[in-house]
Enzyme design. Structure first.
Site, mmCIF file in Angstrom:
data_model
loop_
_atom_site.group_PDB
_atom_site.id
_atom_site.type_symbol
_atom_site.label_atom_id
_atom_site.label_comp_id
_atom_site.label_asym_id
_atom_site.label_seq_id
_atom_site.Cartn_x
_atom_site.Cartn_y
_atom_site.Cartn_z
ATOM 1 N N PRO A 35 116.028 70.482 -46.940
ATOM 2 C CA PRO A 35 115.606 69.088 -46.758
ATOM 3 C C PRO A 35 114.915 68.460 -47.978
ATOM 4 O O PRO A 35 115.297 67.370 -48.406
ATOM 5 C CB PRO A 35 114.635 69.155 -45.565
ATOM 6 C CG PRO A 35 114.963 70.422 -44.850
ATOM 7 C CD PRO A 35 115.487 71.367 -45.889
ATOM 8 N N THR A 45 118.497 67.205 -52.270
ATOM 9 C CA THR A 45 117.989 66.078 -53.062
ATOM 10 C C THR A 45 116.482 66.260 -53.196
ATOM 11 O O THR A 45 115.758 66.166 -52.200
ATOM 12 C CB THR A 45 118.272 64.733 -52.353
ATOM 13 O OG1 THR A 45 119.672 64.612 -52.142
ATOM 14 C CG2 THR A 45 117.778 63.560 -53.183
ATOM 15 N N LYS A 101 121.212 61.120 -58.910
ATOM 16 C CA LYS A 101 121.168 60.941 -57.453
ATOM 17 C C LYS A 101 120.056 59.964 -57.056
ATOM 18 O O LYS A 101 120.260 59.054 -56.249
ATOM 19 C CB LYS A 101 120.955 62.320 -56.812
ATOM 20 C CG LYS A 101 120.620 62.320 -55.352
ATOM 21 C CD LYS A 101 121.806 61.992 -54.482
ATOM 22 C CE LYS A 101 121.420 61.892 -53.007
ATOM 23 N NZ LYS A 101 122.475 61.388 -52.179
ATOM 24 N N LYS A 145 112.314 59.094 -48.147
ATOM 25 C CA LYS A 145 112.174 60.253 -49.032
ATOM 26 C C LYS A 145 112.773 59.931 -50.414
ATOM 27 O O LYS A 145 112.146 60.145 -51.443
ATOM 28 C CB LYS A 145 112.898 61.461 -48.426
ATOM 29 C CG LYS A 145 112.825 62.709 -49.281
ATOM 30 C CD LYS A 145 113.790 63.774 -48.804
ATOM 31 C CE LYS A 145 114.610 64.268 -49.957
ATOM 32 N NZ LYS A 145 115.669 65.177 -49.598
HETATM 33 P P1 NAD Z 1 119.027 69.054 -42.515
HETATM 34 O O1 NAD Z 1 117.584 68.898 -42.221
HETATM 35 O O2 NAD Z 1 120.036 68.714 -41.466
HETATM 36 O O3 NAD Z 1 119.340 70.566 -42.998
HETATM 37 C C1 NAD Z 1 118.476 71.333 -43.767
HETATM 38 C C2 NAD Z 1 118.473 72.753 -43.214
HETATM 39 O O4 NAD Z 1 117.614 73.570 -44.012
HETATM 40 C C3 NAD Z 1 117.943 72.843 -41.772
HETATM 41 O O5 NAD Z 1 118.911 73.424 -40.940
HETATM 42 C C4 NAD Z 1 116.698 73.719 -41.904
HETATM 43 O O6 NAD Z 1 116.467 74.558 -40.776
HETATM 44 C C5 NAD Z 1 117.020 74.522 -43.151
HETATM 45 N N1 NAD Z 1 115.820 75.103 -43.762
HETATM 46 C C6 NAD Z 1 114.634 74.528 -44.024
HETATM 47 N N2 NAD Z 1 113.771 75.410 -44.581
HETATM 48 C C7 NAD Z 1 114.443 76.580 -44.674
HETATM 49 C C8 NAD Z 1 114.102 77.878 -45.145
HETATM 50 N N3 NAD Z 1 112.871 78.148 -45.616
HETATM 51 N N4 NAD Z 1 115.028 78.855 -45.102
HETATM 52 C C9 NAD Z 1 116.264 78.616 -44.599
HETATM 53 N N5 NAD Z 1 116.656 77.403 -44.121
HETATM 54 C C10 NAD Z 1 115.756 76.400 -44.155
HETATM 55 O O7 NAD Z 1 119.281 68.182 -43.832
HETATM 56 P P2 NAD Z 1 120.708 67.662 -44.372
HETATM 57 O O8 NAD Z 1 121.007 66.329 -43.776
HETATM 58 O O9 NAD Z 1 121.692 68.770 -44.287
HETATM 59 O O10 NAD Z 1 120.337 67.369 -45.888
HETATM 60 C C11 NAD Z 1 120.132 68.426 -46.827
HETATM 61 C C12 NAD Z 1 119.852 67.794 -48.180
HETATM 62 O O11 NAD Z 1 120.950 66.964 -48.569
HETATM 63 C C13 NAD Z 1 118.600 66.887 -48.200
HETATM 64 O O12 NAD Z 1 117.917 67.091 -49.396
HETATM 65 C C14 NAD Z 1 119.177 65.480 -48.113
HETATM 66 O O13 NAD Z 1 118.351 64.512 -48.729
HETATM 67 C C15 NAD Z 1 120.499 65.639 -48.857
HETATM 68 N N6 NAD Z 1 121.547 64.704 -48.437
HETATM 69 C C16 NAD Z 1 121.742 64.424 -47.130
HETATM 70 C C17 NAD Z 1 122.733 63.511 -46.780
HETATM 71 C C18 NAD Z 1 122.978 63.167 -45.324
HETATM 72 O O14 NAD Z 1 123.732 62.206 -45.070
HETATM 73 N N7 NAD Z 1 122.442 63.909 -44.377
HETATM 74 C C19 NAD Z 1 123.527 62.917 -47.777
HETATM 75 C C20 NAD Z 1 123.334 63.273 -49.106
HETATM 76 C C21 NAD Z 1 122.332 64.174 -49.439
#
Ligand code: NAD
Length: 279
Positions: free
Chosen positions: A67, A97, A172, A247
């Site tokens: 995250p 990100t 980004k 964020k």
């Molecule tokens: P999300 O919260 O759905 O997934 C993140 C995962 O990381 C969760 O499943 C969480 O349990 C896991 N996690 C957290 N701490 C952990 C640890 N210590 N060990 C193992 N796993 C752990 O987030 P997302 O939507 O998949 O986004 C991920 C990244 O991509 C973010 O930085 C976000 O800003 C970026 N992003 C998201 C989008 C979108 O549309 N969702 C688009 C572009 C970029």
């Protein structure tokens, strides 16, 4: 290729699926165990800790999709994290990100202990992750970029080298800053036009063939009913959440302070998203 993947949320899970579909062996981990189950069913091997992932026999690459900076620091720098436990030579790719400074600090440590590291944040959202059409913005050593480009190509269609470590995050953050601002501008223009008697679809059509056209007006129009698949037409559900934009605008305004670069519009947009989230 044997690939470790940590962080199986909205983005990570579909990215893993695309790697499996293309014949790779995936070693996966997430603190939410239930997220591993559908991927195990597709052939992935789940581990209960980050340490176990990085110690897997024959591992060549580790990808993280977490995250925010705090989670990336914990996963990379923690006692049971990647850097303290990974054998030399394995390449690390962080697609989360996060702020460019944290990326650069971690990459410096990683490279100095013999593990090449690239920052490779993405755009394209969950739809892009599912369809394997993400854009990857990659920072780090160009030799390593060329080495991992074929792997990233299984998850994305635009794989762009941005320069030294941290530059992927810089690209980004700059892009999402502009999106955050242009989305608010589009919402205001649409609301003004409609409240003064314009049909929203006609107004959007005019904007999209005139100088106001942008991604927010064309693909993700914030006025309900203008673009069928946009969140606005689904009672504002799905899509990129308000808190994720907070964020990203926070990352942009913090980065701007570090280089004394005024970002007046981003600061105003950030306040608006925070007010909206509080409501
Ligand atoms: P999300 O919260 O759905 O997934 C993140 C995962 O990381 C969760 O499943 C969480 O349990 C896991 N996690 C957290 N701490 C952990 C640890 N210590 N060990 C193992 N796993 C752990 O987030 P997302 O939507 O998949 O986004 C991920 C990244 O991509 C973010 O930085 C976000 O800003 C970026 N992003 C998201 C989008 C979108 O549309 N969702 C688009 C572009 C970029």
């Amino acid at each position: 290729m044997k690939i470790g993947f940590i962080g199986l949320g909205n983005m990570g899970s579909p990215m893993v699926k695309n790697l499996i579909k293309n014949g790779h062996k995936l070693i996966i981990n997430d603190i939410v165990k239930s997220l591993t189950e559908p991927l195990i069913a597709l052939g992935a091997e789940a581990k209960t800790s980050v340490t176990e992932v990085v110690k897997s026999e024959g591992l060549e690459i580790v990808i993280t999709m977490l995250p925010a900076s705090i989670h990336v620091k914990e996963v990379y720098l923690g006692e049971n994290g990647i850097l303290k436990n990974i054998p030399k030579g394995i390449c690390l790719i962080d697609s989360s990100t996060i702020d460019p400074r944290t990326t650069r600090d971690i990459a410096k440590k990683s490279v100095s202990q013999g593990n090449p590291m690239l920052d490779a944040p993405v755009s394209g959202g969950t739809v892009g992750a599912q369809s394997g059409t993400l854009t990857f913005m990659v920072g780090g050593d160009e030799k390593n970029f060329n080495m991992v480009k074929p792997i990233l190509s299984f998850m994305g269609k635009n794989i762009v080298y941005c320069g030294p470590s941290g530059n992927g995050q810089v690209a980004k953050v700059a892009n999402n800053m502009l999106l955050g601002i242009s989305m608010i501008g589009t919402a205001e223009a649409m609301s003004l036009g409609v409240s003064m008697g314009m049909d929203p679809k006609v107004l959007a059509q005019i904007i999209n063939s005139s100088s106001g056209k942008c991604w927010s007006s064309e693909i993700y129009n914030p006025y309900p009913g203008v673009v069928t698949n946009a969140p606005a037409s689904k009672n504002y559900t799905g899509g990129f959440g308000t808190d994720l934009m907070i964020k990203d605008l926070g990352l942009a305004t913090e980065a701007a302070k570090q280089v004394n670069q005024p970002v007046t519009m981003a600061a105003t947009a950030l306040k608006l998203y925070k007010d909206l989230s509080a409501q």
